[in-house]
Design an enzyme around this catalytic site. Structure first.
Site, mmCIF file in Angstrom:
data_model
loop_
_atom_site.group_PDB
_atom_site.id
_atom_site.type_symbol
_atom_site.label_atom_id
_atom_site.label_comp_id
_atom_site.label_asym_id
_atom_site.label_seq_id
_atom_site.Cartn_x
_atom_site.Cartn_y
_atom_site.Cartn_z
ATOM 1 N N GLY A 66 -13.100 -1.458 16.528
ATOM 2 C CA GLY A 66 -13.529 -0.179 15.972
ATOM 3 C C GLY A 66 -13.960 0.750 17.095
ATOM 4 N N GLY A 116 -11.984 -5.057 14.755
ATOM 5 C CA GLY A 116 -11.387 -4.215 13.724
ATOM 6 C C GLY A 116 -9.875 -4.332 13.626
ATOM 7 C CG ASP A 147 -17.363 -6.035 11.229
ATOM 8 O OD1 ASP A 147 -16.654 -6.375 12.193
ATOM 9 O OD2 ASP A 147 -17.618 -4.839 10.967
HETATM 10 C C1 QUE Z 1 -17.079 -6.828 21.892
HETATM 11 C C2 QUE Z 1 -16.613 -6.108 20.822
HETATM 12 C C3 QUE Z 1 -15.864 -4.931 21.016
HETATM 13 C C4 QUE Z 1 -15.607 -4.514 22.316
HETATM 14 C C5 QUE Z 1 -16.090 -5.241 23.404
HETATM 15 C C6 QUE Z 1 -16.837 -6.386 23.165
HETATM 16 C C7 QUE Z 1 -15.357 -4.143 19.914
HETATM 17 C C8 QUE Z 1 -14.639 -2.948 20.233
HETATM 18 C C9 QUE Z 1 -14.411 -2.596 21.571
HETATM 19 C C10 QUE Z 1 -13.700 -1.406 21.969
HETATM 20 C C11 QUE Z 1 -12.635 -1.482 22.845
HETATM 21 C C12 QUE Z 1 -11.960 -0.341 23.269
HETATM 22 C C13 QUE Z 1 -12.333 0.897 22.812
HETATM 23 C C14 QUE Z 1 -13.405 0.989 21.913
HETATM 24 C C15 QUE Z 1 -14.071 -0.156 21.501
HETATM 25 O O1 QUE Z 1 -14.891 -3.375 22.570
HETATM 26 O O2 QUE Z 1 -15.543 -4.501 18.725
HETATM 27 O O3 QUE Z 1 -13.759 2.209 21.471
HETATM 28 O O4 QUE Z 1 -11.704 2.041 23.230
HETATM 29 O O5 QUE Z 1 -14.184 -2.193 19.216
HETATM 30 O O6 QUE Z 1 -17.319 -7.104 24.216
HETATM 31 O O7 QUE Z 1 -16.859 -6.513 19.558
#
Ligand code: QUE
Length: 355
Positions: A66, A116, A147
């Site tokens: 997400g 997500g 989730d």
């Molecule tokens: C654990 C996570 C997430 C994460 C890194 C973690 C996660 C997530 C993102 C993420 C990655 C790239 C993006 C962004 C979010 O990183 O759930 O906006 O551009 O969405 O260590 O749970």
């Protein structure tokens, strides 16, 4: 939306969706979720669509999760904002729509599929993994919990595998994901366009559409190599079947060898509170319907959106400041009280409800 983030097209009887934020590893924004919820119910009724194919743009990710940074920004800049309430509500509605989808829902997972992204793929009827496939539920790393239906699908994996994946964020390649039942077939990345064309050319009508999709994918499926999980399952089951996180820690402490040492190091990094609520989530969701599991997760995630929750500290340390040094509260597994865990499972005034 100011930029296009998700593309929809109907071609040769297929509803084609492309997650299109390649620089952000196709991380899911609220706008993308709302677009999905506008289009996919309509395709379910549209006779011109026989199946849905979901892909990620670029050569790195299917979907990394997400858009967590947007949630963090809102909590700091606009405390009365509604994104933290609505993003998860609308995302979980989409997760459930995919779980109940009346037509084949086929994900081509040619890269990172985490958090997500898993919620968009794993509940569908078919997941195709390539040599670039990389799966994880890494939420305990940022003070959250697995989730998007993680409580439901992880608790249904064999033995203690779901607890292991949820607590340690362990990553799976295609061979292990196939073995675990998280993916259905291995097809090399270079043949995905051909597979999509074959699905477009196939008769996928009638009540056995699912089997017909199996048969088409089967014509492209290759050997993914040997999985590593079967040899690890005895140790995973021995250490991760337990009623409390403290028990899991004690079992790992009593186990010699490199594998146990790696797991101890993994658990030492993640939020103690996240581990405790995750274990309770999987325990509860193991016997619940998909819908009841999502209602449980929505209660949990709304509790996690409180500004002083480990979630915001985890996002700060891993994704914003990138100091990799979150200050978890409580700081230890033994510091997590029963009351603190239970607070995540209390009904809300605005609970998630399905029509
Ligand atoms: C654990 C996570 C997430 C994460 C890194 C973690 C996660 C997530 C993102 C993420 C990655 C790239 C993006 C962004 C979010 O990183 O759930 O906006 O551009 O969405 O260590 O749970």
């Amino acid at each position: 939306m100011s930029e296009r983030e998700i593309l929809f097209a109907v071609k040769e009887g297929l509803g084609l969706i492309t997650l299109d934020r390649p620089k952000a590893l196709n991380a899911l924004t609220h706008g993308m979720v709302l677009e999905l919820e506008k289009t996919i119910p309509a395709w379910e009724k549209d006779p011109a669509v026989k199946a849905v194919v979901l892909r990620g743009a670029g050569d790195r990710a299917f979907c990394a999760g997400g858009d967590i940074q947007a949630l963090w920004r809102e909590s700091r800049e606009n405390p009365s904002g509604t994104l933290r309430r609505d993003f998860f509500y609308d995302e979980y509605i989409v997760n459930r729509r995919i779980y109940r989808y009346a037509k084949p829902w086929i994900s081509f997972i040619d890269g990172i599929d985490m958090g997500g992204g898993v919620g968009l793929s794993v509940h569908g009827s078919h997941s195709v993994a390539t040599e670039r496939f990389l799966f994880a539920m890494p939420e305990t790393t940022i003070g959250l919990f697995p989730d998007v239906g993680g409580g439901y699908f992880l608790s249904r994996l064999q033995g203690a595998l779901g607890v292991y994946l949820a607590l340690t964020s362990h990553r799976l390649r295609a061979a292990d994901a196939l073995w675990a039942g998280i993916a259905d077939a291995y097809v090399p990345s270079a043949r995905l366009d051909e597979l999509q064309a074959a699905l477009g050319a196939a008769d996928l009508s009638g009540p056995d559409a699912r089997r017909k999709v199996d048969a088409v994918i089967g014509r492209f499926a290759e050997d993914a190599g040997s999985p590593s999980l079967p040899a690890l399952m005895p140790e995973i089951d021995r250490c991760f079947s337990a009623d409390t996180v403290g028990e899991i820690r004690d079992k790992l402490n009593g186990q010699r060898g490199e594998w146990a040492e790696k797991q101890r190091a993994a658990l030492a990094k993640v939020s103690p509170l996240s581990m405790a609520i995750t274990l309770e989530q999987l325990r509860r969701c193991a016997t619940r319907s998909f819908e009841d599991s999502m209602t449980i997760e929505y209660r949990m995630v709304q509790h996690a959106m409180r500004p002083d929750h480990d979630f915001f500290e985890g996002v700060r340390a891993l994704l914003i400041d990138k100091d990799q040094k979150p200050k978890w509260r409580p700081a230890t597994i033994d510091g997590v009280t029963r009351d603190l865990v239970e607070a995540h499972f209390k009904p809300l005034a605005n609970d998630l409800v399905f029509d």
